[in-house]
Structures are given as C-alpha cells and as structure tokens.
Design a protein around this motif. Structure first.
Motif, PDB file in Angstrom:
ATOM      1  N   ALA A   1       0.856  -1.189   0.000  1.00  0.00           N
ATOM      2  CA  ALA A   1       0.000   0.000   0.000  1.00  0.00           C
ATOM      3  C   ALA A   1       0.889   1.235   0.000  1.00  0.00           C
ATOM      4  O   ALA A   1       2.090   1.162   0.290  1.00  0.00           O
ATOM      5  N   ASP A   2       0.296   2.396  -0.331  1.00  0.00           N
ATOM      6  CA  ASP A   2       1.040   3.653  -0.351  1.00  0.00           C
ATOM      7  C   ASP A   2       1.148   4.268   1.046  1.00  0.00           C
ATOM      8  O   ASP A   2       2.112   4.961   1.349  1.00  0.00           O
ATOM      9  N   ILE A   3       0.134   4.036   1.863  1.00  0.00           N
ATOM     10  CA  ILE A   3       0.110   4.586   3.220  1.00  0.00           C
ATOM     11  C   ILE A   3      -0.198   3.451   4.185  1.00  0.00           C
ATOM     12  O   ILE A   3      -1.163   2.699   3.990  1.00  0.00           O
ATOM     13  N   ILE A   4       0.631   3.335   5.225  1.00  0.00           N
ATOM     14  CA  ILE A   4       0.433   2.282   6.220  1.00  0.00           C
ATOM     15  C   ILE A   4       0.230   2.928   7.594  1.00  0.00           C
ATOM     16  O   ILE A   4       1.041   3.751   8.029  1.00  0.00           O
ATOM     17  N   PHE A   5      -0.843   2.566   8.257  1.00  0.00           N
ATOM     18  CA  PHE A   5      -1.069   2.952   9.652  1.00  0.00           C
ATOM     19  C   PHE A   5      -0.624   1.786  10.535  1.00  0.00           C
ATOM     20  O   PHE A   5      -1.100   0.665  10.360  1.00  0.00           O
ATOM     21  N   LEU A   6       0.272   2.049  11.471  1.00  0.00           N
ATOM     22  CA  LEU A   6       0.732   1.020  12.409  1.00  0.00           C
ATOM     23  C   LEU A   6       0.308   1.405  13.821  1.00  0.00           C
ATOM     24  O   LEU A   6       0.696   2.457  14.331  1.00  0.00           O
ATOM     25  N   ASN A   7      -0.492   0.564  14.441  1.00  0.00           N
ATOM     26  CA  ASN A   7      -0.960   0.786  15.812  1.00  0.00           C
ATOM     27  C   ASN A   7       0.041   0.126  16.766  1.00  0.00           C
ATOM     28  O   ASN A   7       0.189  -1.101  16.778  1.00  0.00           O
ATOM     29  N   TYR A   8       0.737   0.928  17.563  1.00  0.00           N
ATOM     30  CA  TYR A   8       1.819   0.417  18.405  1.00  0.00           C
ATOM     31  C   TYR A   8       1.472   0.640  19.879  1.00  0.00           C
ATOM     32  O   TYR A   8       1.411   1.773  20.349  1.00  0.00           O
ATOM     33  N   LEU A   9       1.258  -0.454  20.617  1.00  0.00           N
ATOM     34  CA  LEU A   9       0.687  -0.377  21.954  1.00  0.00           C
ATOM     35  C   LEU A   9       1.676  -0.612  23.096  1.00  0.00           C
ATOM     36  O   LEU A   9       1.348  -0.386  24.259  1.00  0.00           O
ATOM     37  N   LYS A  10       2.880  -1.081  22.793  1.00  0.00           N
ATOM     38  CA  LYS A  10       3.767  -1.583  23.839  1.00  0.00           C
ATOM     39  C   LYS A  10       4.174  -0.519  24.861  1.00  0.00           C
ATOM     40  O   LYS A  10       4.294  -0.814  26.055  1.00  0.00           O
TER      41      LYS A  10
ATOM     42  N   THR B   1       1.581  -0.190  27.485  1.00  0.00           N
ATOM     43  CA  THR B   1       1.618  -1.342  28.395  1.00  0.00           C
ATOM     44  C   THR B   1       2.705  -1.159  29.446  1.00  0.00           C
ATOM     45  O   THR B   1       2.488  -1.403  30.646  1.00  0.00           O
ATOM     46  N   ILE B   2       3.877  -0.697  29.015  1.00  0.00           N
ATOM     47  CA  ILE B   2       5.005  -0.499  29.938  1.00  0.00           C
ATOM     48  C   ILE B   2       4.670   0.563  30.986  1.00  0.00           C
ATOM     49  O   ILE B   2       4.928   0.384  32.180  1.00  0.00           O
ATOM     50  N   LEU B   3       4.094   1.678  30.540  1.00  0.00           N
ATOM     51  CA  LEU B   3       3.833   2.794  31.453  1.00  0.00           C
ATOM     52  C   LEU B   3       2.740   2.478  32.465  1.00  0.00           C
ATOM     53  O   LEU B   3       2.697   3.084  33.545  1.00  0.00           O
ATOM     54  N   HIS B   4       1.876   1.533  32.139  1.00  0.00           N
ATOM     55  CA  HIS B   4       0.820   1.159  33.087  1.00  0.00           C
ATOM     56  C   HIS B   4       1.269   0.075  34.072  1.00  0.00           C
ATOM     57  O   HIS B   4       0.544  -0.255  35.005  1.00  0.00           O
ATOM     58  N   GLU B   5       2.466  -0.475  33.848  1.00  0.00           N
ATOM     59  CA  GLU B   5       2.976  -1.490  34.773  1.00  0.00           C
ATOM     60  C   GLU B   5       3.529  -0.834  36.032  1.00  0.00           C
ATOM     61  O   GLU B   5       4.069   0.266  35.991  1.00  0.00           O
ATOM     62  N   LYS B   6       3.445  -1.530  37.146  1.00  0.00           N
ATOM     63  CA  LYS B   6       4.035  -1.039  38.379  1.00  0.00           C
ATOM     64  C   LYS B   6       5.537  -1.288  38.331  1.00  0.00           C
ATOM     65  O   LYS B   6       5.991  -2.391  38.011  1.00  0.00           O
ATOM     66  N   GLN B   7       6.312  -0.255  38.659  1.00  0.00           N
ATOM     67  CA  GLN B   7       7.760  -0.375  38.609  1.00  0.00           C
ATOM     68  C   GLN B   7       8.272  -1.505  39.492  1.00  0.00           C
ATOM     69  O   GLN B   7       9.216  -2.209  39.152  1.00  0.00           O
ATOM     70  N   GLN B   8       7.640  -1.695  40.653  1.00  0.00           N
ATOM     71  CA  GLN B   8       8.111  -2.705  41.604  1.00  0.00           C
ATOM     72  C   GLN B   8       7.964  -4.124  41.066  1.00  0.00           C
ATOM     73  O   GLN B   8       8.568  -5.068  41.592  1.00  0.00           O
ATOM     74  N   ASP B   9       7.196  -4.294  39.998  1.00  0.00           N
ATOM     75  CA  ASP B   9       6.988  -5.630  39.431  1.00  0.00           C
ATOM     76  C   ASP B   9       8.025  -5.986  38.368  1.00  0.00           C
ATOM     77  O   ASP B   9       7.987  -7.073  37.800  1.00  0.00           O
ATOM     78  N   SER B  10       8.961  -5.067  38.099  1.00  0.00           N
ATOM     79  CA  SER B  10       9.924  -5.302  37.023  1.00  0.00           C
ATOM     80  C   SER B  10      11.356  -5.128  37.512  1.00  0.00           C
ATOM     81  O   SER B  10      11.637  -4.286  38.368  1.00  0.00           O
TER      82      SER B  10
END
Length: 785
Positions: free
Chosen positions: A504-513, A516-525
C-alpha cells in the motif's frame, strides 16, 4: 619450449616433491619414458633423483639431449627460495630449515613487498606485518596485540626457521631500542605475547589512576606502560579478568572523601575513571549527589560520555546521572498566553522539569499550580480549539494531507501513550538507523486524554464520533478516496515484520507496547520504566528500518510518528480533593483521571463539583459521553507508582507529531585551527584550538587527540559531547610540554573522531607549529617544573 628439470637430492633433503621422484633403480625406467614423452610433446617436467646410480644415468641422458632440453642441478632449497622470492637467505638458515618450514610451497599465498629482506619477509608472513621492521613498533603495541592470532603465532614459532628469525628479530629490536622501558616490553613480548596483551588490557583502564594501583596487580611492567603513554586510550577486553584491578579501584576510591569537594576535584575524578566498571560509576554517582550544588551540566555531560560503555551493566546509567541535576525551573505562565505560547512554554520550560519530578518522585505545589493554570485555560477555550482545529490531534491526517498524497510510501506510527518525555530517545534511535528528524509539531490530544477518545479521532479525522465500536482498519481505509492513495492498517508490529513487498502507499501502524510499559508497576519489574521504553523504542526503529530495506524503499519511506495521548505520574502523597460521594452512584465508568456520567445524572452532580473537576457536557462539546475530568492532580482512584492519563495537564495532553526520512548527507571535515602556533621547548604551554562544524547537522562524541610522541601532558585528549550545526567552540589542553627529538616537531599531529548522523568519522590533521628554544624567549623558570 618445454624443458626437463632434473634435481639431485642424494642426501634426501626433501620428503615430498611435486613431480616424479626416482628413489630406487626400479623407478628409473618409468621416469626415463616420462622425460622422453615430455621432450617430444614440448612439455615441462620436474624429476627429483635420490639414487646415485640413477643420477649418473640421467647425467648421460642430459649429454645426449643437451643442456637446452634437460637441465640437471643439485637440489638446493636455498637456491629454490631465491628463485621463487628473489630474496637472499642468511647463512644461519639451513636447507633443512627451509624445507621443514614449507615456505617453498606457499609462494602464491605469501606477502612480498619491495625491498624486503629475508627476516622481514618471514616476520610479516608468520608473525605479523607490523612486526616486520627492525625497530619494535611500540607505538602500535595495542593494535598489534589486539590483532594477533596467538594460537597461530604459537604454532608458527614451533617451526624452526620461524623461531630462529623471531629470536634474531628480538635481538635486533633490543639493539635498536632507544629507552630501557622499550627493552622491557620487547622482553615481555618475546617471552609471552598473550600475557603482555592481558597485562596491557588491565593497565589501560587504570592508566590515569595513581601508578601504585596498576603496579600492585601487574608489577614493574606497569611502569613501562606508563612511559609508553596509554592514558588517553579507550580499551576494554571482554576476555580479560579485571577482578583484581576492580578491587584495587574500589579500595582507592573508598579512601577518597566524597563530600565538600571542589569542582576541580570532581572534574579530575571524572577524568581519572575509565568508565568501564560499576565501582567507578557508583562512586561518581555518590560524589555527584553529595556535591550537587557545584555540579553543572557540562560536568554531567562528561560523566555521561565517560560511562557510555557501562550501559550493558547499568541500563539506566544515563537516567541515574541525568536525574541528579534538575532542569531549570519553569517561569510562571503568563495569564495572556494563547495556545501557541502555552505549547512553547510547555515544550521549552515545563515538560523537562515535570519529567524530572516524575523520575525522582518529587512533589512541588508551585509547579502543580502551573499545570492547573494550563488545564483551566484549555478547558475554558476548548470549544474554540475544536472549531479552529489548529494543533488538534483529530486533524493529524489533514495536516499531512499534501505530503501523504505525494509520497511514494508513508508509514504512520501511532504510538499509544507517548508524550514528549522520550522524544529525544526516539530521534536518537532513528538517527542510528539513518533516519533524520525533518519536522516536529506539538498537537493537543482530545479530552479526556484516553485511547478510546483520542485514538479514534486520528483515524476518523473528527473531534468526536458517536459510533459504537470504532473499527480502526475500516476508518483508515476511508482515507483512500480523499488522498488518492491505497491505505493499509496494521494492528501490531508483528504484522509489519511479515511484509516483504510494498502492499500500500500509506500504512497505519498501531503500536501499543509503550502504553503497556507505562501502566505497569515499577516494583513488578527488574528494569526501570525508562530502560524498558528505551529497549522498545530501539527495537521499533530497527524493525522499521529493516522493513524499508526489505521491500526496497529504504530511501523513499517517510515515517510519521504521532500519539493519542500522554500520561502523568501522581504520587500517593499528592493532594486529592475529590470525594467518592461526588460521583458515586452517578458514574457508569470510573478511571484514575476521569469518570463517565450518564445523561440522567448530570443534573444531580454535587454543587461544588467544578472546584475539583472539569465537566465535559456532551451537549456543549460534542463528546460521545458526559465526563468528569479531575483537575490538577486529583484522581477518582488511588494511584501507585505507574503512569495514568485522562486529565488536562501538559504531559497528558501535548503529544508530538514527528517526521523522519532517510537523508544521505556527506559529512564535511571538521575545521580545526590553532589560536596560536608558537610554543617554547620544554616549557609548560597551552594548546588552544578553534573547532568549527561546517555541517548542517550537529556532530556528537567529538574527540581531539594529540598524536605526537614528543609532546608530554597529563592528558592529550579533549572531549566535546556535542557541537551544533554551523557552530564553533574553543577548547584547550593545559600544561603541555614540547620535548626534543623526532621529526614531528614542525607539525602538530591531531586525530579527530566524531559521530555525524549516526555514522562514525575520523580525520588526521597536521597543523604547522613553531617550537622556539629557551634561548629565544624570556621565560618563567617555574614553567620548567
């Protein structure tokens, strides 16, 4: 004309021969016939004769056919070598040495340079090209040791000829050594080159420390390395055990004070450490924090540059250092600000400080009040912003309309939950892949700043849409008619990796990662949030670059990055004036920063609700639902150490629209000049440079290294972390001494290295200088010492 070569080898020097071998009388007849056939066919043939009786017979045969047909000679490996290589063989090398070495069979694979003698030839081919000279090349010691194949060298030295030449060359090196310390290094190399390599590998990281540290581990060879001058060399050998060196470093640093230090003391320590070891990083981090009032950005940049190699051990090393010094506090926003002024103030002053507060879990009510003023202005002017459409997220595709229509291939990456916090990282990672930032526009996310509202506006091109269950792929396809281009929607990065041809000439890419990272609790990683985001953005850029290359559009792809909203980090201790009674029983959906209010409950809201919430009435703003959006940093649900969004703060609403494209730009050489080119012999001098960047883009990680061996200084290295486009900077080296000797004292030899648009460049610059003797100048005798 073909010729027969008969070699006499009655002493059986050769064990193998490429030709006919006559070892016994019974071999004579076959050899005779082969010689006759070769003569008649006019072909060349070689015969080796080991039997004396047969040799006499072939001698008679030669007389019959003549010297022009048959050449008979006593086989001499020495003569064969001379015939093959044109090099005379010294007397201490025997025929057996030559034969046993196999050198006569290696003519095609051997390196032979004009003017080479026998020893240089053997050293070049069996030891190394750089070791073929009569003077030991100690200035290139690290390069030589780093490139040596130690297993092959050990194997080659078992060859008698090679070992004889090697030991002779060692004697020659020692005879020509101008200093006793060079003699010591030659002895160490001859005894065990790999051990010398390991010792040098251990010395270089501590070259700027007191010599007692390296001497305690390496012994007296450390003194020889010190004289050879490796203080400005950056080198780390992953195969070497640095445990003893690290322990010595730890003990030394522990003995130093860490509080009430002067700026020069700290700067000297940053210069001293290698940047490779965790013990060094922890100490520098400690003294920075203990002396934060005297640390400036320039020193912080030097530390960041110094410890860039430690990222594999401390992935968030840059975050830890950067967080020590807060950015300048933002000035209060003006009450007369319009949207352009708010965006400029947010980008240039507010956001960097807010992000620093988030990373350090700091609270500041004054800064919070600035954010509240922004939220109040946006809310009061939201209807006008929607009607104008300027700087609004829902207009993203319309803003790009002309470009998308003209591009051969466009990739629009919609990164969920991506504000300005990590924009510079994204630019850096794209740059390493050859993609330059060519445009940047701040946009305002829709209210409330949540995915189900803001993201759909990107795809529909409308502020709000009353449809239920918006289908992103369907909405993306609708742009085909307006743009006159084919459009493809990808729901995740995995789908991009599977594309091998342009579809295609134009591609929309939905990028969610990232969301996901920002909603994780820091203490869990085990990794910090920043580290996880860094890793993900680096991988995203790599996949996009790989996609473009895979389909053959590397130089045609235009990449656009936009986000649906940002987010903020709210500490538990931050004030919250919202009581559950204000909305309990009236809300259909509650999140941290907003709640959905049913139509029949709008009139039943608490009378003072607007003190604590912005009321988004769908009849007034055209939203799909009625919302209460928390003011300031108030919230409807408890927050922890993760990021939330939905409110009206700059970090939640302002998102970037970025454009990247591959630009092939040829780097122009850095312009380096001396502010003064006259120096005094053996007196303390200052070398001052003017450094100009003639390029239209910045250069980074610039190093200026003095290469002259007859110049002495505590350091011959200057580091500049960044030099902006078309800019100039003056830098200097202090306490430099020009000494006698060498032919380089009419030229200052300078190595310049830097990065430009993600690529590494290097220049060697020779600058004419004048060195005046002591008698030619009046001088201060203190400069001599």
């Amino acid at each position: 004309m073909g010729k027969v070569y008969i070699y006499a080898d009655t002493n059986s020097i050769l064990e193998s021969f490429e030709g006919i071998v006559v070892a016994k009388p019974k071999d004579y007849v076959d050899a005779y016939k082969a010689i006759q056939q070769a003569i008649y066919a006019d072909q060349e043939i070689k015969v080796l004769v080991k039997n004396r009786y047969c040799l006499e017979c072939f001698s008679k045969m030669q007389k019959n056919y003549g010297q022009e047909r048959i050449e008979l000679s006593v086989y001499s490996p020495r003569n064969e070598f001379v015939k093959s290589y044109g090099i005379n063989v010294p007397e201490y090398i025997s025929d057996i040495d030559i034969v046993a070495s196999g050198i006569l069979k290696q003519r095609e694979s051997s390196h032979l340079y004009a003017g080479m003698d026998f020893e240089s030839f053997i050293m070049a081919n069996y030891v190394g090209d750089d070791l073929a000279f009569e003077k030991f090349p100690w200035r290139k010691l690290l390069t030589i040791l780093d490139n040596l194949d130690y297993g092959l060298l050990e194997q080659n030295r078992k060859i008698g000829l090679v070992n004889k030449v090697f030991m002779r060359r060692v004697e020659c090196w020692k005879k020509n050594a101008s200093e006793h310390w060079i003699d010591h290094i030659i002895d160490a190399f001859a005894a065990n080159p790999h051990k010398l390599y390991e010792a040098l590998s251990q010395y270089i990281p501590v070259a700027k420390y007191p010599i007692a540290i390296s001497k305690a581990v390496l012994g007296d060879i450390a003194l020889d390395f010190e004289r050879a001058g490796f203080k400005d060399v950056e080198f780390y050998n992953e195969n070497v055990d640095y445990s003893r060196i690290r322990k010595e470093i730890q003990i030394f640093l522990h003995s130093l004070p860490d509080k009430d230090l002067e700026y020069d003391n700290i700067a000297s320590l940053v210069n001293t450490v290698s940047g490779y070891f965790l013990e060094e990083f922890e100490y520098i981090l400690k003294i920075f924090k203990s002396n934060v009032t005297i640390i400036n950005r320039e020193l912080l940049k030097k530390a960041l540059h110094k410890f860039r190699y430690i990222e594999y051990v401390v992935p968030d090393y840059d975050e830890k250092l950067n967080d020590i010094i807060p950015p300048p506090k933002p000035v209060p926003p003006d009450t007369t600000f319009g949207i352009e002024e708010w965006l400029t103030w947010s980008k240039q002053q507010y956001l960097s400080y807010r992000f620093w507060m988030e990373d350090n879990n700091n609270m500041d009510e004054v800064i919070d009040s600035y954010s509240a003023a922004y939220g109040d202005w946006i809310y009061q002017n939201y209807s006008l912003l929607l009607s104008s459409g300027k700087n609004m997220l829902f207009n993203t595709v319309s803003i790009l309309n002309k470009e998308l229509a003209n591009n051969e291939l466009s990739l629009i990456v919609v990164i969920d939950n991506f504000n300005y916090k990590y924009v510079e990282l994204l630019k850096e990672y794209f740059l390493t892949r050859g993609y330059q930032t060519v445009d940047e526009t701040p946009l305002l996310a829709m209210l409330p700043t949540v995915t189900e509202v803001s993201k759909q506006s990107i795809f529909t091109g409308e502020p709000y849409n009353s449809k239920k269950g918006i289908n992103y792929e369907y909405e993306a396809k609708k742009w085909e008619r307006m743009l006159g281009k084919s459009v493809q929607y990808l729901k995740n990065i995995g789908e991009l990796t599977e594309i091998n041809t342009k579809q295609a000439d134009i591609i929309f890419l939905n990028y969610l990662k990232i969301d996901t990272i920002l909603h994780e609790k820091q203490q869990d990683s085990a990794l910090s949030t920043r580290t996880k985001v860094k890793n993900e953005l680096a991988a995203l850029c790599q996949q996009i670059a790989a996609f473009a290359k895979r389909i053959g559009y590397e130089n045609k792809l235009k990449v656009y990055v936009v986000s649906d909203h940002g987010s903020t980090k709210i500490l538990t201790a931050q004030e919250n004036m919202i009581e559950p009674t204000y909305y309990k029983g009236k809300s259909d959906k509650a999140d941290h920063r907003y709640v959905v209010i049913a139509d029949n409950n709008m009139e039943n809201l608490h009378s003072g609700i607007e003190q604590y919430c912005y009321v988004l009435d769908k009849n007034r703003f055209g939203t799909k639902e009625n919302y209460l959006v928390a003011r300031r940093y108030y919230r409807f649900k408890d927050t922890d150490d993760h990021y939330v969004h939905g409110g009206i703060t700059p970090e939640e609403q302002i998102v970037p629209l970025l454009k990247f494209e591959r630009i092939e730009v040829k780097a122009e050489d850095i312009i380096l000049t001396l502010l003064s080119n006259e120096f005094r012999l053996s007196a303390k001098s200052k070398i001052q440079f003017s450094v100009k960047n003639p390029n239209d883009y910045a250069i980074t990680d610039l190093t200026i290294r003095i290469m002259n061996m007859d110049i002495r200084a505590a350091s011959k290295l200057i580091e500049v972390s960044r030099l902006d486009k078309l800019s100039v900077v003056e830098v200097s080296l202090d306490d430099v001494k020009f000494t006698k000797g060498g032919s380089d004292n009419a030229l200052l030899i300078v190595n310049v290295a830097y990065k430009f648009l993600g690529k590494e460049y290097e220049q060697e610059i020779n600058l004419p200088i004048i060195i005046r003797s002591i008698q030619q100048n009046t001088m201060n005798f203190e400069d001599m010492f």
